[in-house]
Design a protein around this motif. Structure first.
Motif, PDB file in Angstrom:
ATOM      1  N   VAL A  82     -11.170   0.294   8.441  1.00 23.45           N
ATOM      2  CA  VAL A  82     -10.756   0.460   7.039  1.00 23.45           C
ATOM      3  C   VAL A  82      -9.710  -0.599   6.679  1.00 23.45           C
ATOM      4  CG1 VAL A  82      -9.440   1.939   5.462  1.00 23.45           C
ATOM      5  CG2 VAL A  82     -11.281   2.902   6.851  1.00 23.45           C
ATOM      6  N   THR A  83      -9.860  -1.166   5.486  1.00 26.21           N
ATOM      7  CA  THR A  83      -8.889  -2.129   4.979  1.00 26.21           C
ATOM      8  C   THR A  83      -8.313  -1.641   3.655  1.00 26.21           C
ATOM      9  OG1 THR A  83     -10.007  -4.016   6.004  1.00 26.21           O
ATOM     10  CG2 THR A  83      -8.522  -4.493   4.166  1.00 26.21           C
ATOM     11  N   LEU A  84      -7.001  -1.547   3.599  1.00 28.79           N
ATOM     12  CA  LEU A  84      -6.297  -1.307   2.336  1.00 28.79           C
ATOM     13  C   LEU A  84      -5.611  -2.622   2.016  1.00 28.79           C
ATOM     14  CD1 LEU A  84      -4.705   2.205   3.058  1.00 28.79           C
ATOM     15  CD2 LEU A  84      -6.990   1.672   2.171  1.00 28.79           C
ATOM     16  N   GLY A  85      -6.350  -3.517   1.362  1.00 26.55           N
ATOM     17  CA  GLY A  85      -5.903  -4.894   1.226  1.00 26.55           C
ATOM     18  C   GLY A  85      -5.769  -5.360  -0.206  1.00 26.55           C
ATOM     19  N   LEU A 112      -9.580  -2.562  -2.194  1.00 26.87           N
ATOM     20  CA  LEU A 112      -8.900  -3.827  -2.425  1.00 26.87           C
ATOM     21  C   LEU A 112      -8.218  -3.873  -3.792  1.00 26.87           C
ATOM     22  CD1 LEU A 112     -11.724  -6.195  -1.095  1.00 26.87           C
ATOM     23  CD2 LEU A 112      -9.816  -5.202   0.186  1.00 26.87           C
ATOM     24  N   GLY A 113      -7.021  -4.423  -3.793  1.00 28.19           N
ATOM     25  CA  GLY A 113      -6.291  -4.587  -5.035  1.00 28.19           C
ATOM     26  C   GLY A 113      -5.413  -3.396  -5.355  1.00 28.19           C
ATOM     27  N   SER A 114      -4.705  -3.502  -6.470  1.00 29.01           N
ATOM     28  CA  SER A 114      -3.778  -2.451  -6.882  1.00 29.01           C
ATOM     29  C   SER A 114      -4.525  -1.338  -7.613  1.00 29.01           C
ATOM     30  CB  SER A 114      -2.687  -3.040  -7.787  1.00 29.01           C
ATOM     31  OG  SER A 114      -1.740  -2.053  -8.141  1.00 29.01           O
ATOM     32  N   ALA A 132       0.839  -1.196   0.000  1.00 26.35           N
ATOM     33  CA  ALA A 132       0.000   0.000   0.000  1.00 26.35           C
ATOM     34  C   ALA A 132       0.875   1.248   0.000  1.00 26.35           C
ATOM     35  CB  ALA A 132      -0.916   0.001   1.220  1.00 26.35           C
ATOM     36  N   ILE A 133       0.397   2.284  -0.691  1.00 27.15           N
ATOM     37  CA  ILE A 133       1.076   3.575  -0.716  1.00 27.15           C
ATOM     38  C   ILE A 133       0.057   4.630  -0.298  1.00 27.15           C
ATOM     39  CG2 ILE A 133       2.268   5.287  -2.121  1.00 27.15           C
ATOM     40  CD1 ILE A 133       3.151   3.020  -3.968  1.00 27.15           C
ATOM     41  N   GLU A 149      -3.398 -11.091  -7.034  1.00 25.99           N
ATOM     42  CA  GLU A 149      -2.389 -10.262  -7.677  1.00 25.99           C
ATOM     43  C   GLU A 149      -0.992 -10.574  -7.167  1.00 25.99           C
ATOM     44  OE1 GLU A 149      -4.631  -6.091  -8.486  1.00 25.99           O
ATOM     45  OE2 GLU A 149      -4.532  -6.737  -6.413  1.00 25.99           O
ATOM     46  N   GLN A 150      -0.011 -10.239  -7.982  1.00 25.83           N
ATOM     47  CA  GLN A 150       1.386 -10.385  -7.609  1.00 25.83           C
ATOM     48  C   GLN A 150       2.029  -9.003  -7.664  1.00 25.83           C
ATOM     49  OE1 GLN A 150       2.710 -13.321  -6.608  1.00 25.83           O
ATOM     50  NE2 GLN A 150       0.737 -14.343  -6.948  1.00 25.83           N
ATOM     51  N   GLY A 151       3.163  -8.855  -6.968  1.00 27.03           N
ATOM     52  CA  GLY A 151       3.848  -7.565  -6.990  1.00 27.03           C
ATOM     53  C   GLY A 151       3.046  -6.514  -6.265  1.00 27.03           C
ATOM     54  N   LYS A 152       2.721  -5.413  -6.943  1.00 23.22           N
ATOM     55  CA  LYS A 152       1.931  -4.331  -6.354  1.00 23.22           C
ATOM     56  C   LYS A 152       0.481  -4.811  -6.245  1.00 23.22           C
ATOM     57  CE  LYS A 152       1.199   0.001  -5.032  1.00 23.22           C
ATOM     58  NZ  LYS A 152      -0.172  -0.139  -4.515  1.00 23.22           N
ATOM     59  N   ARG A 153       0.079  -5.201  -5.051  1.00 24.12           N
ATOM     60  CA  ARG A 153      -1.231  -5.827  -4.883  1.00 24.12           C
ATOM     61  C   ARG A 153      -2.146  -5.100  -3.903  1.00 24.12           C
ATOM     62  NH1 ARG A 153       2.777  -8.359  -2.226  1.00 24.12           N
ATOM     63  NH2 ARG A 153       2.437  -8.995  -0.059  1.00 24.12           N
ATOM     64  N   HIS A 154      -1.693  -3.934  -3.425  1.00 27.70           N
ATOM     65  CA  HIS A 154      -2.495  -3.156  -2.489  1.00 27.70           C
ATOM     66  C   HIS A 154      -2.731  -1.750  -3.047  1.00 27.70           C
ATOM     67  CE1 HIS A 154      -0.532  -6.227   0.180  1.00 27.70           C
ATOM     68  NE2 HIS A 154      -1.800  -6.374   0.525  1.00 27.70           N
ATOM     69  N   PRO A 155      -3.672  -1.009  -2.489  1.00 26.48           N
ATOM     70  CA  PRO A 155      -4.060   0.285  -3.062  1.00 26.48           C
ATOM     71  C   PRO A 155      -2.989   1.371  -2.937  1.00 26.48           C
ATOM     72  CG  PRO A 155      -5.768  -0.592  -1.609  1.00 26.48           C
ATOM     73  CD  PRO A 155      -4.547  -1.412  -1.382  1.00 26.48           C
ATOM     74  N   THR A 156      -3.149   2.369  -3.797  1.00 27.97           N
ATOM     75  CA  THR A 156      -2.375   3.601  -3.716  1.00 27.97           C
ATOM     76  C   THR A 156      -3.339   4.750  -3.472  1.00 27.97           C
ATOM     77  OG1 THR A 156      -0.621   2.826  -5.207  1.00 27.97           O
ATOM     78  CG2 THR A 156      -0.884   5.201  -4.971  1.00 27.97           C
ATOM     79  N   LEU A 157      -3.142   5.472  -2.379  1.00 29.15           N
ATOM     80  CA  LEU A 157      -3.982   6.617  -2.045  1.00 29.15           C
ATOM     81  C   LEU A 157      -3.185   7.895  -2.240  1.00 29.15           C
ATOM     82  CD1 LEU A 157      -5.545   4.255  -0.699  1.00 29.15           C
ATOM     83  CD2 LEU A 157      -6.096   5.814   1.176  1.00 29.15           C
TER      84      LEU A 157
END
Length: 224
Positions: A105-108, A134-136, A93-94, A113-121
């Motif tokens: 809250v979940t940033l999951g 959820l997800g990239s 996550a970023i 997914e592989q590699g970048k698999r979490h959200p960017t805010l």
């Protein structure tokens, strides 16, 4: 930034965004205060490749505060976690600057997914209680994510998102629906249900009209 500077910054952020805090001493009792400062320490170890030590700190902090921040996450300045029990922030996550997260809250990830698999805010974002991102996916600057929303797609900057799955209902201060509540966040799911009810009523009326026409035609045929 030095650790002392982070402490001063977090005190200022919490006092600014939570009117219940009356003194600097109360900030030290705040779960997010401990969680974020411990994250900063764990993140440094993570960047050095000391993954076990970093995870040990984050897991101990999660048990103490109810806030789980993976040490691999990248977090900017001014993060505020209000009533943070149940908050989860994933490894990739970023989070930008001046972001507020509420309880649950979940940033999951999605698990696929592989590699970048979490959200960017981005910057200046508010994520309401119980929301799941959820997800990239990428959430643009100056966005609001309504409580309980589930966001699975990118959100453009300056948007308000609500619902399951999340839908953009306001963008660049323009309402995307004509009949939105002027005070509270709109509920597009209920709006869709209301539209279906109205369409169903129209279909029933049309069907009744057709049945009457058929019955009248049969009556005329029988009379002849």
């Amino acid at each position: 930034m030095k650790y002392r500077d982070y402490v001063k910054q977090e005190i200022a952020v919490i006092k600014d965004r939570d009117p219940a805090i009356k003194s600097d001493k109360e900030v030290y009792l705040y779960p997010s205060f401990k969680a974020i400062l411990k994250y900063r320490k764990a993140h440094k170890l993570y960047l050095k490749g000391e993954y076990y030590k970093a995870r040990k700190i984050s897991q101990k902090t999660a048990r103490q505060t109810g806030i789980e921040i993976h040490p691999g996450a990248q977090i900017g300045e001014g993060l505020f976690i209000d009533h943070g029990h149940g908050v989860v922030i994933g490894e990739t996550a970023i989070i930008g600057n001046n972001v507020t997260l509420y309880q649950g809250v979940t940033l999951g990830g999605t698990g696929k997914e592989q590699g970048k698999r979490h959200p960017t805010l981005g910057n200046n974002i508010m994520v309401g209680a119980g929301a799941k991102i959820l997800g990239s996916v990428t959430i643009g600057d100056n966005c609001k994510i309504g409580a309980g929303s589930v966001v699975l797609k990118d959100v453009p900057a300056n948007s308000t998102v609500v619902g399951v799955p999340g839908r953009v209902v306001i963008q660049d201060s323009v309402r995307l629906f004509d009949d939105l509540d002027q005070i509270h966040l709109p509920d597009p799911v209920m709006q869709d249900i209301e539209n279906l009810k109205q369409e169903n009523a129209r279909l029933k009326k049309r069907l009744a009209h057709l049945e009457n026409s058929v019955n009248e035609s049969r009556s005329s045929y029988d009379d002849n």
